[in-house]
Design a protein around this motif. Structure first.
Motif, PDB file in Angstrom:
ATOM      1  N   PHE A 122     -22.817  86.857  10.420  1.00 45.06           N
ATOM      2  CA  PHE A 122     -21.971  87.776   9.663  1.00 45.06           C
ATOM      3  C   PHE A 122     -20.744  88.135  10.494  1.00 45.06           C
ATOM      4  CE2 PHE A 122     -23.232  91.751  11.861  1.00 45.06           C
ATOM      5  CZ  PHE A 122     -24.399  91.332  12.475  1.00 45.06           C
ATOM      6  N   ALA A 123     -19.779  88.717   9.836  1.00 41.89           N
ATOM      7  CA  ALA A 123     -18.544  89.053  10.543  1.00 41.89           C
ATOM      8  C   ALA A 123     -18.004  90.385  10.047  1.00 41.89           C
ATOM      9  CB  ALA A 123     -17.495  87.965  10.325  1.00 41.89           C
ATOM     10  N   GLY A 124     -17.295  91.053  10.930  1.00 40.72           N
ATOM     11  CA  GLY A 124     -16.620  92.285  10.550  1.00 40.72           C
ATOM     12  C   GLY A 124     -15.278  92.281  11.245  1.00 40.72           C
ATOM     13  N   SER A 125     -14.379  93.172  10.806  1.00 40.20           N
ATOM     14  CA  SER A 125     -13.108  93.170  11.528  1.00 40.20           C
ATOM     15  C   SER A 125     -12.878  94.484  12.244  1.00 40.20           C
ATOM     16  CB  SER A 125     -11.950  92.845  10.590  1.00 40.20           C
ATOM     17  OG  SER A 125     -12.121  93.485   9.362  1.00 40.20           O
ATOM     18  N   ARG A 126     -12.542  94.367  13.499  1.00 39.38           N
ATOM     19  CA  ARG A 126     -12.240  95.551  14.311  1.00 39.38           C
ATOM     20  C   ARG A 126     -10.859  96.068  13.906  1.00 39.38           C
ATOM     21  NH1 ARG A 126     -13.289  91.409  17.600  1.00 39.38           N
ATOM     22  NH2 ARG A 126     -15.185  91.385  18.863  1.00 39.38           N
ATOM     23  N   PRO A 127     -10.702  97.361  13.905  1.00 38.12           N
ATOM     24  CA  PRO A 127      -9.396  97.931  13.544  1.00 38.12           C
ATOM     25  C   PRO A 127      -8.529  98.107  14.787  1.00 38.12           C
ATOM     26  CG  PRO A 127     -11.064  99.659  13.655  1.00 38.12           C
ATOM     27  CD  PRO A 127     -11.725  98.404  14.107  1.00 38.12           C
ATOM     28  N   LEU A 128      -8.089  97.044  15.390  1.00 36.94           N
ATOM     29  CA  LEU A 128      -7.344  97.190  16.643  1.00 36.94           C
ATOM     30  C   LEU A 128      -5.936  97.689  16.373  1.00 36.94           C
ATOM     31  CD1 LEU A 128      -8.438  94.024  18.636  1.00 36.94           C
ATOM     32  CD2 LEU A 128      -9.509  96.285  18.540  1.00 36.94           C
ATOM     33  N   TYR A 129      -5.549  98.707  17.095  1.00 34.61           N
ATOM     34  CA  TYR A 129      -4.214  99.266  16.946  1.00 34.61           C
ATOM     35  C   TYR A 129      -3.288  98.544  17.913  1.00 34.61           C
ATOM     36  CZ  TYR A 129      -0.264 102.433  16.999  1.00 34.61           C
ATOM     37  OH  TYR A 129       0.996 102.952  16.928  1.00 34.61           O
ATOM     38  N   VAL A 130      -2.202  98.049  17.370  1.00 33.75           N
ATOM     39  CA  VAL A 130      -1.261  97.316  18.227  1.00 33.75           C
ATOM     40  C   VAL A 130       0.077  98.059  18.255  1.00 33.75           C
ATOM     41  CG1 VAL A 130      -0.215  95.076  18.670  1.00 33.75           C
ATOM     42  CG2 VAL A 130      -2.348  95.215  17.370  1.00 33.75           C
ATOM     43  N   PRO A 131       0.375  98.725  19.376  1.00 36.55           N
ATOM     44  CA  PRO A 131       1.689  99.351  19.474  1.00 36.55           C
ATOM     45  C   PRO A 131       2.751  98.266  19.363  1.00 36.55           C
ATOM     46  CG  PRO A 131       0.281  99.943  21.350  1.00 36.55           C
ATOM     47  CD  PRO A 131      -0.394  98.843  20.622  1.00 36.55           C
ATOM     48  N   SER A 152      -9.173  92.334  13.661  1.00 40.95           N
ATOM     49  CA  SER A 152      -9.632  91.259  14.531  1.00 40.95           C
ATOM     50  C   SER A 152     -11.078  90.965  14.167  1.00 40.95           C
ATOM     51  CB  SER A 152      -9.521  91.720  15.979  1.00 40.95           C
ATOM     52  OG  SER A 152     -10.336  90.937  16.795  1.00 40.95           O
ATOM     53  N   LYS A 153     -11.280  89.756  13.696  1.00 41.03           N
ATOM     54  CA  LYS A 153     -12.597  89.416  13.173  1.00 41.03           C
ATOM     55  C   LYS A 153     -13.569  89.111  14.304  1.00 41.03           C
ATOM     56  CE  LYS A 153     -13.706  85.476  11.198  1.00 41.03           C
ATOM     57  NZ  LYS A 153     -13.870  84.361  10.244  1.00 41.03           N
TER      58      LYS A 153
END
Lengths: 540, 406
Positions: free
Chosen positions: A306-315, A226-227
């Protein structure tokens, strides 16, 4: 060809990976971290640098809120060289839902987060730039934390306990024999050499790239990158973290971070974590919301976006984006998928990186017969340079330079830099005037085996991250640093191309916000490099 | 809103282009000074890192304003430096030297001497003895210099004896400033003559205090603020009666017109600024309206003009030299940058060498010019020119007054 071995190999040099490396090393487990680029180049540095008090989660997710305040307290104690122990405010402005406040205050109290309501006058006297449309304000124990320093300091702490790390080392294959991970194949992205590393347990801590790593083992792990887009302003607009007091949404948080302020973030689900592109539309959305808190926001100079992406875990079957849990999961692939010797850690927040590592290693360590308790909360990340040493060094540093250099360099490299400054007065020259970085510090960091380009030096010194965005320091440091790099990256074979790459990367963050004061700066950079120095040789 | 924006964003406007460093006369003369860009806007962003730190070379800034003149983005670099200096001295009042105290508070000494019979004569004799015995150096004042002597009659006293013509309907309020009032009152007398000749009655207001410029450079910002509040209230009072305020000293006029607002960001200061004029700025406006008394100078005696930095910082060209040329005076601008004095700066012992080095280009040009007199609007520039060249100096208003006498 097997060239190396470690009991545990951790993939990913972000906050999660370095936290695990430190935790394992302190438990006495032989661990090696590999990172495909430089340390901390993903989401762990591409975020707003907020050390959450937990108040943001107090209504929706009290478990996360409790974790945050506990970890906040721990990090303030163990991370004195990377945490700015400031406080924070939650502000409600005209138009915000007044009914949000009571449940929020209650949620904070239940989560153990101290809040104190400030009168409007008090809030304005503490933060004079706050909007005149302020309705209510509360003080909370938010802080700021530097992702670069925090991560490197975790690595340094791990190294003291025997931990090892390799940057620019990319995982390209997971070698499985009879249902168990035996080794991995990696590519050295500097020398292009490929080789195998044997391990008993492979830890997938690749953040938003975790899905890709899992795929190499034929596994499915649904990480939804998720950016988040963020804006860096040229100065501290406030001296406290300022949050919007409402249901969490985009553009709610201002974090004063060293010499700058970061406003964030957006939340856009993207297919590829490599996508760190930003657009004027995203900036505009953040600015519109941000103006609610600081009404003169548009008068302030934007440095970059700037942007980064969150490592969201999606069950499986759940939503991504802002509604996805900020919590984390430990996946033991032996249990889940019948693959021995591989574990994945997914999701989570920067603020709780230490706790994530603790819980994860509590599962991992017993597999190796190790019953040692987690000790990461008990010991400072790095010893701090003493006040006496800083005072003695002051005469050699530019003013306002000692504290910053001391926290960046630590007890080992700081005295070395002081010695250089003392013995070679010409190295006292400030190469980066915007962030106050001396030639001696650039030289010292360039000599690190992990430094291959000026960009690597930047991440450890803040060179080129201030007002002029590399305009002056690029040309000053490229030649000096390139003489000292042990190995050079492809495409950075000479100081000229390194300098150009460095400026190009700065340029990336400037283009979406090229207007007003930012445009003037960019035009000067173009004038200097393209016209005066003719770095492109007259070609387009 | 514009006012707030300026005060808040000054450092944000800096694009680090370094033009200010390129033109800074102090940086050129004294490599110990780290330059306006670093000491001003760049350090402004770094204060968060260490509350107790300070930039040692900040004290070397002369506040000459060449950085402000040059800045393509309108950053008040020198003012940022002065605000920073003030912050430092507020935290470290003990660091003020005797020279800081004296040079910033000359107005107090002047007032005190006036109240003592023969006070000024005695003080002048005292200064001569002090200089001869080398006592100035011990106080931190450049022993090479001759301190400006106090006039035995200040302008405020002379003014009361001047008989202005009856029936003048138009009025202006004169802001004499300390140097003209207590050291060089003849400039004030010339100003009254010129204004009277143009149909204006010159008013004085004894409530005016020193403009505060020496206080600002000395790091006494709170005192400067009280002077500013006092003076601004008076200026606005006269503004309400449509009476403009005029100064003959370009440092005073810069202070009233621009620096108050830059330093203290008050709306009434910006308001007052609109009612303040430099003498030749005002006369040029009269000339443009065809209201200036016509005169032609036939003498071809040669003058050379030095434009004070604080005049150039006002961004209105060089009205004095233009006007004098217009009436036939043989005068050319030396165009040699800063004289190096910068008010009280060059009087400090530790700045003397820098000050003289900065002035050397001007001194050479004056010496080579063959001019019989140097014309300059600023009193301390004139002191520096006399010291560096032995040339005779005069204020342009005196040249004009003389022309009217013909």
């Amino acid at each position: 060809m097997v060239k190396d071995k470690a009991t545990v190999v951790v993939v990913g040099g972000g906050a999660t990976g370095v936290g695990i490396l430190r935790d394992l090393s302190m438990r006495g487990i032989d661990a090696l971290l590999i990172e495909k680029l430089d340390m901390v180049n993903g989401a762990s540095s591409r975020y707003h640098g907020l050390l959450h008090s937990g108040a943001r989660y107090a209504v929706r997710d009290q478990e996360a809120a409790k974790e945050c305040i506990e970890e906040n307290t721990i990090l303030r104690r163990i991370g004195k060289s990377c945490v700015e122990a400031i406080s924070g405010m939650f502000v409600q402005v005209e138009g915000d839902d007044p009914d949000f406040v009571d449940p929020w205050v209650k949620g904070c109290a239940e989560s153990g987060i101290k809040t104190r309501e400030l009168s409007k006058e008090e809030a304005w006297s503490l933060e004079p730039n706050l909007s005149r449309k302020l309705v209510r304000a509360f003080e909370v124990p938010d802080g700021a934390i530097d992702g670069f320093r925090m991560s490197w300091q975790n690595v340094q702490s791990a190294v003291r306990y025997g931990g090892r790390y390799k940057t620019y080392t990319e995982l390209i294959k997971i070698n499985i024999e009879s249902g168990a991970v035996k080794s991995i194949t990696v590519r050295d992205n500097v020398t292009k050499e490929e080789y195998d590393i044997e391990c008993e347990i492979l830890v997938n801590a690749a953040g938003p790239w975790a899905g890709k790593v899992a795929q190499m083992a034929g596994l499915d792990c649904s990480v939804s990158p998720s950016k988040g887009t963020l804006i860096a302003f040229n100065q501290r607009i406030s001296n406290r973290v300022v949050n919007r007091l409402r249901k969490p949404s985009n553009g709610d948080i201002f974090v004063p971070h060293g010499s700058i302020t970061i406003l964030g973030t957006s939340s856009i689900t993207i297919p590829d974590p490599e996508d760190t592109s930003t657009s004027w539309e995203e900036v505009e959305e953040l600015m519109k919301t941000g103006e609610g808190v600081f009404e003169h926001l548009r008068d302030y100079r934007i440095l970059r976006v700037f942007a980064g992406s969150r490592p969201l875990y999606v069950p499986k079957g759940a939503d991504g984006g802002r509604n996805a849990s900020r919590g984390f999961v430990t996946l033991d692939h032996e249990k889940e998928d019948g693959l021995k010797g591989m574990m994945t850690i997914c999701g989570g927040k920067f603020t709780t990186y230490r706790l994530m590592a603790e819980k994860f290693c509590d599962v991992l360590a017993p597999k190796l017969g190790n019953t040692a308790k987690c000790r990461t909360a008990e010991e400072d990340l790095v010893p701090a340079v003493s006040e006496a040493d800083k005072k003695a060094a002051r005469q050699y540093f530019p003013s306002y330079g000692v504290n910053l250099a001391a926290t960046r360099l630590g007890t080992e490299k700081f005295p070395e830099v002081v010695k250089t400054l003392k013995e070679n007065p010409e190295t006292r020259e400030v190469l980066c005037e915007c962030e106050n970085v001396t030639m001696a510090e650039v030289m010292r960091i360039a000599q690190e085996p992990t430094s291959h380009s000026v960009a690597d030096v930047r991440r450890r010194t803040r060179l080129g991250m201030g007002t002029c965005q590399g305009n002056y320091c690029a040309i000053r440091s490229a030649a000096i640093a390139n003489k000292l790099f042990k190995d050079k990256l492809e495409g950075c074979g000479d100081s000229l191309s390194d300098m150009k790459n460095f400026l190009q990367a700065r340029w990336k963050g400037i283009t979406p916000v090229m207007a007003g004061k930012t445009l003037r700066e960019a035009e000067m950079t173009r004038g200097m490099y393209e016209v005066l120095f003719n770095v492109n040789g007259g070609r387009r | 809103m514009e006012l707030e924006e300026r005060a808040r964003d000054s450092a944000d406007n800096c694009i680090a282009c370094t033009s200010c460093v390129a033109v800074c006369p102090v940086t050129k003369a004294n490599p110990d000074y780290r330059g306006p860009k670093l000491v001003g806007p760049a350090h402004n962003r770094m204060h968060f890192s260490d509350e107790n730190d300070y930039e040692d070379s900040l004290k070397l800034c002369s506040n000459c304003k060449n950085c402000d003149i040059t800045c393509p983005n309108g950053v008040s670099v020198a003012t940022l430096n002065m605000l920073e200096r003030a912050k430092y001295y507020k935290a470290h009042p003990e660091k003020h030297t005797q020279a800081d105290q004296m040079l910033s508070h000359n107005f107090q000494m002047a007032d005190m001497l006036k109240s003592i019979p023969f006070g000024r004569t005695c003080a002048n004799i005292g200064m001569s003895i002090g200089e001869a015995m080398g006592m100035m150096g011990a106080m931190g004042i450049a022993p090479q210099r001759k301190s400006p002597r106090f006039a035995t009659k200040y302008f405020r006293e002379m003014y009361k004896e001047i008989k202005q013509p009856e029936g003048l309907t138009k009025e202006v309020l004169f802001f004499p400033g300390c140097f003209i009032d207590t050291n060089d009152p003849e400039v004030g007398v010339a100003f009254v003559k010129v204004m009277n000749a143009n149909g204006y009655k010159v008013l004085m207001d004894d409530r005016f205090k020193c403009c505060g410029s020496p206080l600002v450079v000395g790091g006494y910002l709170d005192e400067a603020r009280s002077h500013a509040d006092n003076n601004v209230a008076i200026i606005n009072e006269y503004a309400a009666k449509n009476i403009p305020v005029i100064a003959c000293c370009t440092s005073c006029s810069l202070m009233l017109k621009a620096e108050y607002t830059e330093l203290f960001a008050q709306e009434e200061m910006a308001q007052a600024a609109k009612n303040v004029y430099d003498a030749f700025e005002f006369l040029t406006i009269l000339a443009e309206k065809g209201e200036l008394k016509k005169v032609h100078v036939s003498s071809d005696k040669k003058f050379i003009y030095h434009a004070p930095c604080h005049l150039r910082a006002q961004g209105m060209g060089m009205p004095a030299v233009d006007l004098l040329k217009e009436i036939g005076v043989n005068i050319d601008s030396a165009d040699a940058g800063c004289c190096g004095m910068s008010g009280s700066y060059g009087f400090h012992k530790e700045n003397y060498e820098t000050s003289m080095k900065i002035g050397s280009e001007l001194f050479d040009k004056i010496n080579a010019s063959g001019a019989h007199k140097v014309v300059c609007d600023c009193g301390t520039c004139r002191e520096q020119i006399k010291h560096g060249t032995n040339a005779k100096t005069t204020h342009p208003i005196q040249v004009l007054a003389k022309a009217y006498e013909q």
